[in-house]
Each structure stands twice: as structure tokens, then as C-alpha cells.
Scaffold this active site. Structure first.
Site, PDB file in Angstrom:
ATOM      1  CG  HIS A   1      -0.556   2.294  -9.323  1.00 27.26           C
ATOM      2  ND1 HIS A   1      -0.686   1.939  -8.002  1.00 27.26           N
ATOM      3  CD2 HIS A   1      -1.671   3.010  -9.629  1.00 27.26           C
ATOM      4  CE1 HIS A   1      -1.833   2.415  -7.528  1.00 27.26           C
ATOM      5  NE2 HIS A   1      -2.443   3.074  -8.497  1.00 27.26           N
TER       6      HIS A   1
ATOM      7  CG  ASN B   1      -7.899  -1.802  -4.967  1.00 25.11           C
ATOM      8  OD1 ASN B   1      -6.946  -2.571  -4.815  1.00 25.11           O
ATOM      9  ND2 ASN B   1      -8.188  -0.873  -4.067  1.00 25.11           N
TER      10      ASN B   1
ATOM     11  CG  ASP C   1      -2.054   0.978   1.120  1.00 28.62           C
ATOM     12  OD1 ASP C   1      -2.410   1.347  -0.017  1.00 28.62           O
ATOM     13  OD2 ASP C   1      -2.592   1.386   2.172  1.00 28.62           O
TER      14      ASP C   1
ATOM     15  CB  SER D   1      -8.639  -5.146  -2.884  1.00 27.73           C
ATOM     16  OG  SER D   1      -9.304  -3.907  -3.083  1.00 27.73           O
TER      17      SER D   1
HETATM   18  C1  IPE Z   1      -5.400  -2.658  -0.065  1.00 28.04           C
HETATM   19  O1  IPE Z   1      -5.098  -1.311  -0.191  1.00 28.04           O
HETATM   20  C2  IPE Z   1      -5.319  -3.331  -1.393  1.00 28.04           C
HETATM   21  C3  IPE Z   1      -3.979  -3.413  -1.979  1.00 28.04           C
HETATM   22  C4  IPE Z   1      -2.866  -2.999  -1.444  1.00 28.04           C
HETATM   23  C5  IPE Z   1      -3.918  -4.047  -3.254  1.00 28.04           C
HETATM   24  P1  IPE Z   1      -6.241  -0.199  -0.322  1.00 28.04           P
HETATM   25  O2  IPE Z   1      -5.537   1.085  -0.494  1.00 28.04           O
HETATM   26  O3  IPE Z   1      -7.206  -0.587  -1.386  1.00 28.04           O
HETATM   27  O4  IPE Z   1      -6.961  -0.337   1.083  1.00 28.04           O
HETATM   28  P2  IPE Z   1      -7.829   0.712   1.898  1.00 28.04           P
HETATM   29  O5  IPE Z   1      -8.864   1.277   0.962  1.00 28.04           O
HETATM   30  O6  IPE Z   1      -6.905   1.794   2.365  1.00 28.04           O
HETATM   31  O7  IPE Z   1      -8.400  -0.062   3.040  1.00 28.04           O
HETATM   32  C1  IPE Z   2      -1.616   0.264  -3.351  1.00 28.53           C
HETATM   33  O1  IPE Z   2      -1.433   1.628  -3.355  1.00 28.53           O
HETATM   34  C2  IPE Z   2      -1.912  -0.287  -4.733  1.00 28.53           C
HETATM   35  C3  IPE Z   2      -3.317  -0.650  -4.930  1.00 28.53           C
HETATM   36  C4  IPE Z   2      -4.240  -0.636  -4.025  1.00 28.53           C
HETATM   37  C5  IPE Z   2      -3.696  -1.058  -6.263  1.00 28.53           C
HETATM   38  P1  IPE Z   2      -2.652   2.641  -3.328  1.00 28.53           P
HETATM   39  O2  IPE Z   2      -3.048   2.940  -4.738  1.00 28.53           O
HETATM   40  O3  IPE Z   2      -3.744   2.186  -2.453  1.00 28.53           O
HETATM   41  O4  IPE Z   2      -1.932   3.907  -2.708  1.00 28.53           O
HETATM   42  P2  IPE Z   2      -2.519   4.899  -1.628  1.00 28.53           P
HETATM   43  O5  IPE Z   2      -2.973   4.079  -0.452  1.00 28.53           O
HETATM   44  O6  IPE Z   2      -3.653   5.617  -2.274  1.00 28.53           O
HETATM   45  O7  IPE Z   2      -1.372   5.788  -1.298  1.00 28.53           O
HETATM   46 MG    MG Z   3      -4.115   2.434  -0.451  1.00 21.20          MG
END
Ligand code: IPE
Ligand code: IPE
Ligand code: MG
Length: 247
Positions: A30, A61, A13, A58
Site C-alpha cells: 500500500h 474493504n 488493484d 471500497s
Molecule cells: C477493489 O479492489 C477496490 C480497490 C482497488 C480500492 P479489491 O481488491 O477490493 O476487489 P476484489 O475483492 O478483488 O473484487
Molecule cells: C488494492 O490492492 C488496494 C485496496 C484494495 C485498498 P489490494 O490490497 O486489493 O491488493 P491485492 O488485490 O490483494 O493484491
Molecule cells: Mg485486490
């Protein structure tokens, strides 16, 4: 050499915040995250981790803007196409876990090739969770088990759906679960398999994650006392007979 059964799972994350802090579009985070995956896989192989499960996308997502989910799907495809050969070289068996019915034909093809190319590899098992939901996975495994039920050959519900049978189809229990990005939650990742996982949370944003951070999490794991509900402590491992850990 004895094969490691040690299972590390990582919630990767912080890509978006990493990019935003640098005045970049989220997608740049990413992309940088994909480089961190390459580094981490290499480090995990050297550390003799048996299974590494990475949470890449997820099921929730999908609620993000289409431009972001589309870019992520393209990144997964590119990653699988470029990394399958490297995994093969390093004896890494690559698998993708999660729902398949919402992935594009091009991504499905890349998954099929990567999985087939590395199917015979006997080194680390690398599992990438895409369109993954822990709750959904448990439901699907339970439904699959129940599909075996037939009124003719009477089977008790317990015999077709037990903790053991579910564990068997859901894959190995997690020993160490790491979440980067500073949040302290599971976000629907490996809910069943993490029943006794040691949790390590780090503020490091995923694109900045290095081999040192992985080593630090392993050191933290080794300092913990695992008791599995009992009174005996299994420092840095699991009870002999349950799962044997080399670390
Ligand atoms: C969890 O991160 C999913 C992945 C890292 C792939 P998210 O960024 O989606 O989780 P929340 O929304 O903060 O709980
Ligand atoms: C994790 O990083 C990757 C995915 C969930 C696909 P995020 O995209 O959730 O990054 P933040 O949490 O917004 O910084
Ligand atoms: Mg995140």
C-alpha cells in the site's frame, strides 16, 4: 485553451500481491501504491486528462483485518496532508468521494483542508474514492432526490428522479476505466457513470504502474470504436454534443 472533459477512472488493484511476491507485509504494498498514485497524478496532468478518479478503498474493504484498514486510513491522511500543497502548485482540484461517516476525525480534517486548499484550482480534477460503493452512491443520490418530494406541491416521481438528475449528482461519466492487478471486474466502482466506459485491464500490479502504462491505456482507448448504442463510430471520443473530448 479548451478545458479537457476526458474522464479516466482507475481501480488501483494489486498492492497486496505485489508485496507478498517480495516477501513484504501487505502494508508495504500500500505504501508503494501511494508512490504510484503520485506518479500517475503527475502523468495524468501532463496528458491533459480532465478528471481522474482513483479507487483507493471500497466499502467492502472494511472486511479486511483492522491492522490493514487502519494502516490504509493513515496512509490516506498522510497522502492528503503531503499532496495538498503539490496539487495547489499544479492547479489540481482534489476531492474525496464516498461515505464520510466511518472515517476518523483526523482523516476528515485532512480531507477538509485538502479540499478547501484546492477548491479554486482550475486544472485537473482529482477525485479519490474512499469508503466508496457504486451501489450505495446511487442509493444515496436517489434518496437525496426523493427527500425533495412533498405531497403539498405535487411533483411527479419522474420530475424529482430522472436519469439526468441522477447523472448530475453522481458526477461525470467515465470515458476510460483502467483496472490494474489482473482481475476483470468492477468491484462496485462507478457503476452508473461507467455505462459506456471503455474498459482496459492490465496485469501490472498497481505499485508498478507507470506513466507508460497510462499512455498505453490511452492508446488502447484511441483504437476503440465507441458507438453509444448507435451505428456511427466515435473513435477515441464521444459524440459531439454529448461530451467533447480533446484526446
Ligand atoms: C477493489 O479492489 C477496490 C480497490 C482497488 C480500492 P479489491 O481488491 O477490493 O476487489 P476484489 O475483492 O478483488 O473484487
Ligand atoms: C488494492 O490492492 C488496494 C485496496 C484494495 C485498498 P489490494 O490490497 O486489493 O491488493 P491485492 O488485490 O490483494 O493484491
Ligand atoms: Mg485486490
Amino acid at each position: 485553451m479548451e478545458k479537457s472533459t476526458f474522464h479516466v477512472a482507475i481501480i488501483m488493484d494489486g498492492n497486496g500481491r505485489w508485496a507478498t511476491a517480495r516477501g513484504l507485509p501487505r502494508v508495504a504494498g500500500h505504501r508503494a501504491g501511494a508512490d504510484a498514485v503520485r506518479r500517475t497524478v503527475e502523468a495524468a496532468c501532463k496528458l491533459e486528462i480532465g478528471t481522474l478518479t482513483l479507487y483507493a478503498f471500497s466499502s467492502d474493504n472494511w472486511g479486511r483485518p483492522a491492522a490493514e484498514t487502519g494502516a490504509l486510513m493513515q496512509l490516506f491522511e498522510a497522502y492528503l496532508s503531503s499532496e495538498a500543497a503539490r496539487c495547489l502548485e499544479n492547479g489540481v482540484r482534489l476531492e474525496v468521494t464516498g461515505r464520510r461517516d466511518r472515517l476518523s476525525p483526523a482523516l476528515l480534517a485532512a480531507i477538509a483542508i485538502a479540499e478547501a486548499t484546492t477548491a479554486h484550482c482550475e486544472g485537473m480534477r482529482l477525485r479519490i474514492a474512499v469508503d466508496y460503493s457504486g451501489r450505495d452512491e446511487i442509493l444515496r443520490a436517489a434518496r437525496l432526490a426523493l427527500a425533495d418530494f412533498s405531497p403539498e406541491r405535487f411533483l411527479s416521481p419522474e420530475s424529482i428522479l430522472s436519469g439526468e438528475s441522477l447523472s448530475g449528482s453522481l458526477g461525470p461519466d467515465v470515458d476510460l476505466l483502467i483496472r490494474t492487478g489482473g482481475e476483470h471486474r468492477l468491484s462496485d466502482f462507478l457503476l452508473w457513470q461507467s455505462a459506456y466506459a471503455e474498459l482496459v485491464f492490465t496485469p501490472v500490479m498497481w505499485p508498478d504502474f507507470t506513466a507508460r502504462d497510462l499512455e498505453a491505456a490511452l492508446a488502447e482507448f484511441r483504437s476503440r470504436d465507441r458507438r453509444f448504442g448507435g451505428i456511427q463510430s466515435y473513435s477515441g471520443g464521444s459524440p459531439p454534443g454529448l461530451v467533447f473530448h480533446r484526446l
